[in-house]
Every structure is written in structure tokens, then in C-alpha cells.
Design an enzyme around this catalytic site. Structure first.
Site, mmCIF file in Angstrom:
data_model
loop_
_atom_site.group_PDB
_atom_site.id
_atom_site.type_symbol
_atom_site.label_atom_id
_atom_site.label_comp_id
_atom_site.label_asym_id
_atom_site.label_seq_id
_atom_site.Cartn_x
_atom_site.Cartn_y
_atom_site.Cartn_z
ATOM 1 C CG ASP A 64 -5.154 -0.487 2.297
ATOM 2 O OD1 ASP A 64 -4.947 -1.705 1.281
ATOM 3 O OD2 ASP A 64 -5.990 0.603 1.661
ATOM 4 C CG HIS A 98 -1.809 1.093 1.150
ATOM 5 N ND1 HIS A 98 -3.247 1.158 0.394
ATOM 6 C CD2 HIS A 98 -1.698 1.963 2.055
ATOM 7 C CE1 HIS A 98 -4.101 1.957 0.901
ATOM 8 N NE2 HIS A 98 -3.129 3.009 1.473
HETATM 9 C C1 GRF Z 1 1.241 1.275 -6.266
HETATM 10 O O1 GRF Z 1 0.550 2.604 -5.995
HETATM 11 C C2 GRF Z 1 -0.014 0.016 -4.965
HETATM 12 O O2 GRF Z 1 0.754 0.670 -3.918
HETATM 13 C C3 GRF Z 1 -1.044 0.608 -5.609
HETATM 14 O O3 GRF Z 1 -1.157 0.578 -6.520
HETATM 15 C C4 GRF Z 1 0.067 1.140 -7.263
HETATM 16 C C5 GRF Z 1 0.682 0.102 -8.505
HETATM 17 O O4 GRF Z 1 1.933 0.239 -9.389
HETATM 18 N N1 GRF Z 1 -1.899 -0.472 -4.437
HETATM 19 P P1 GRF Z 1 1.561 -0.635 -9.772
HETATM 20 O O5 GRF Z 1 1.128 -1.192 -10.779
HETATM 21 O O6 GRF Z 1 2.120 -2.199 -8.893
HETATM 22 O O7 GRF Z 1 3.013 -0.062 -11.413
#
Ligand code: GRF
Length: 230
Positions: free
Chosen positions: A144, A103
């Protein structure tokens, strides 16, 4: 060999961090066996293809199909890497304490329903916090929640937009996710639950120390009274 499934909904940079850590030996004796996306056409699916990893697009509510895919691939543990939905309760129960989520904030701040993507960083800027970060945690039945495994503290800097902050936090996410997945594959999750790790990147140390010193000037007496030492 520990068989991982990585669930995504978008770009998949966290997926890439796990793939890279497996292939360079940072996470030994593990394999990204399966990628499941809740959305068609996302770049994370391209990444899976490029690395020869089987991928499926499965509706986020379709626990039957999710189960089938996870069981067909004899999955040992699941990584939610930018997966924007809750997993169905029966999947969470079956893989109890073997599902990790990343998260982009210091939970419980800026977490829960509605806090996803750029909104998390907008909320941090609106609240005016000096620090935010990322949290890798075990997945429970609600958004979360669940035991924290590793967090990383990231400063909010003068002039940050939500996009700039998101980029800085994302780099921290990649690092802690790899740590957490390594612990999962080595059966060391309970150790992290007992003693979660807080990472501060080298380049962030100065501003965090500055903040802590300012904080100490204001609240030092209170802190000393609380625990007798600083
Ligand atoms: C990340 O910030 C993750 O924590 C959130 O969505 C974003 C996804 O990034 N839940 P990616 O797809 O891994 O580049």
C-alpha cells in the site's frame, strides 16, 4: 491494444468492474488478457471463465510462474484487484509504474501489512473516523505504498457495521479503479501522479459538506490564517 493482467484472491468484483468497463468501451483499446489468482476456488475465477478470459492459479511466492504467465500473454500492465499478497520484487521491478492496486481506505490511513478485507473497515470504525474511502495507487515494493492516482471519499454513517461500510466503500473502489486502469492503458499515469483526483459520490456530497462546515466552525480561524481564504 493494451493487454491487462488482473490479479485476484477472492470474489473479484473489482475484476468485474474492469471487465465491464472494457466491454462497454469506458476503457477503449484494452483487453483483460489474463487473470491470476493466488487462491483456488474463488469466485473471481468463475467470472474470468464466464468472460472467456484465461486464468491461472499461481502461488503468491512463485515469481517464476508469474513471470512466465505474464510474458506468455505479452502483458503490458497489471491490476491488483483484491490481491492479498505482495508481488515478488522482480515482478514489480519489471513492470515498474505499470502496476495499480486498489485499497479500501484513504491511504496512508488503514494501510500496510495486516490491513486487508474487513479488517480495514473494522479499524476505521474503531478509530471513529467520520470518513474513509478508497485509493487507487501505483505499486511499490512495500504494501500500500506508491503514488496515489485517484481516491474516493466515503462517509462513515451512524449505525455502520464493518460489513455495511465495506459494501459502501466497494462501490467507490469500482469507480476509481476503472478511472485508474483507463489512465494506465492510455499512458496517462504521470498526469494522475502529478495531480491525483479525489472523487466524491453525488449521494455523499451532503454529509461531506456538513462535516466540512462543522470543521470550519471549529478551525475556520486557523484555516484562514494558514492560507488567507477558504
Ligand atoms: C476489495 O475491498 C479490495 O480493495 C481489497 O479486497 C477487496 C476485494 O474485493 N483489497 P473483490 O475481490 O474485488 O470483490
Amino acid at each position: 491494444m493494451y493487454r491487462l493482467a488482473v490479479l485476484i484472491s477472492g470474489n473479484g468484483s473489482n475484476l468485474q468492474a474492469v471487465i465491464d468497463a472494457v466491454s462497454d468501451g469506458t476503457i477503449p483499446n484494452a483487453k483483460v488478457e489474463l487473470v491470476i489468482s493466488s487462491r483456488e476456488g474463488v469466485y473471481g475465477l468463475e467470472r474470468a471463465k464466464k468472460h472467456g478470459i484465461t486464468s491461472n492459479v499461481i502461488d503468491r511466492h512463485d515469481s517464476k510462474k508469474q513471470f512466465e504467465a505474464l510474458e506468455d500473454h505479452k502483458i503490458d500492465g497489471i491490476v491488483l484487484a483484491g490481491y492479498l499478497s505482495l508481488l515478488p520484487p522482480d515482478v514489480i521491478k519489471k513492470y515498474n509504474r505499470r502496476i495499480i492496486n486498489i485499497h479500501p481506505a484513504l491511504l496512508p490511513m488503514f494501510g500496510g501489512k495486516g490491513f486487508y478485507g474487513i479488517r480495514v473497515h473494522q479499524a476505521a470504525l474503531t478509530a471513529g473516523v467520520k470518513f474513509t474511502g478508497a485509493t487507487a495507487h501505483l505499486v511499490e515494493l512495500d504494501y500500500d505504498t506508491g503514488d496515489t492516482l485517484i481516491r474516493s471519499v466515503v462517509p462513515v454513517l451512524e449505525g455502520d457495521t464493518a460489513e455495511i461500510l465495506q459494501k459502501r466503500v466497494l462501490e467507490a473502489e469500482h469507480k476509481i479503479l476503472v478511472h485508474a486502469v483507463k489512465a494506465l492503458t492510455e499512458n496517462k499515469i504521470d498526469e494522475l501522479v502529478k495531480k491525483p483526483i479525489t472523487l466524491i459520490r453525488e449521494e455523499d456530497k451532503e454529509s461531506i459538506i456538513e462535516f466540512a462546515q462543522g470543521f470550519n466552525k471549529l478551525y475556520g480561524a486557523l484555516t484562514e490564517a494558514d492560507n488567507g481564504e477558504l
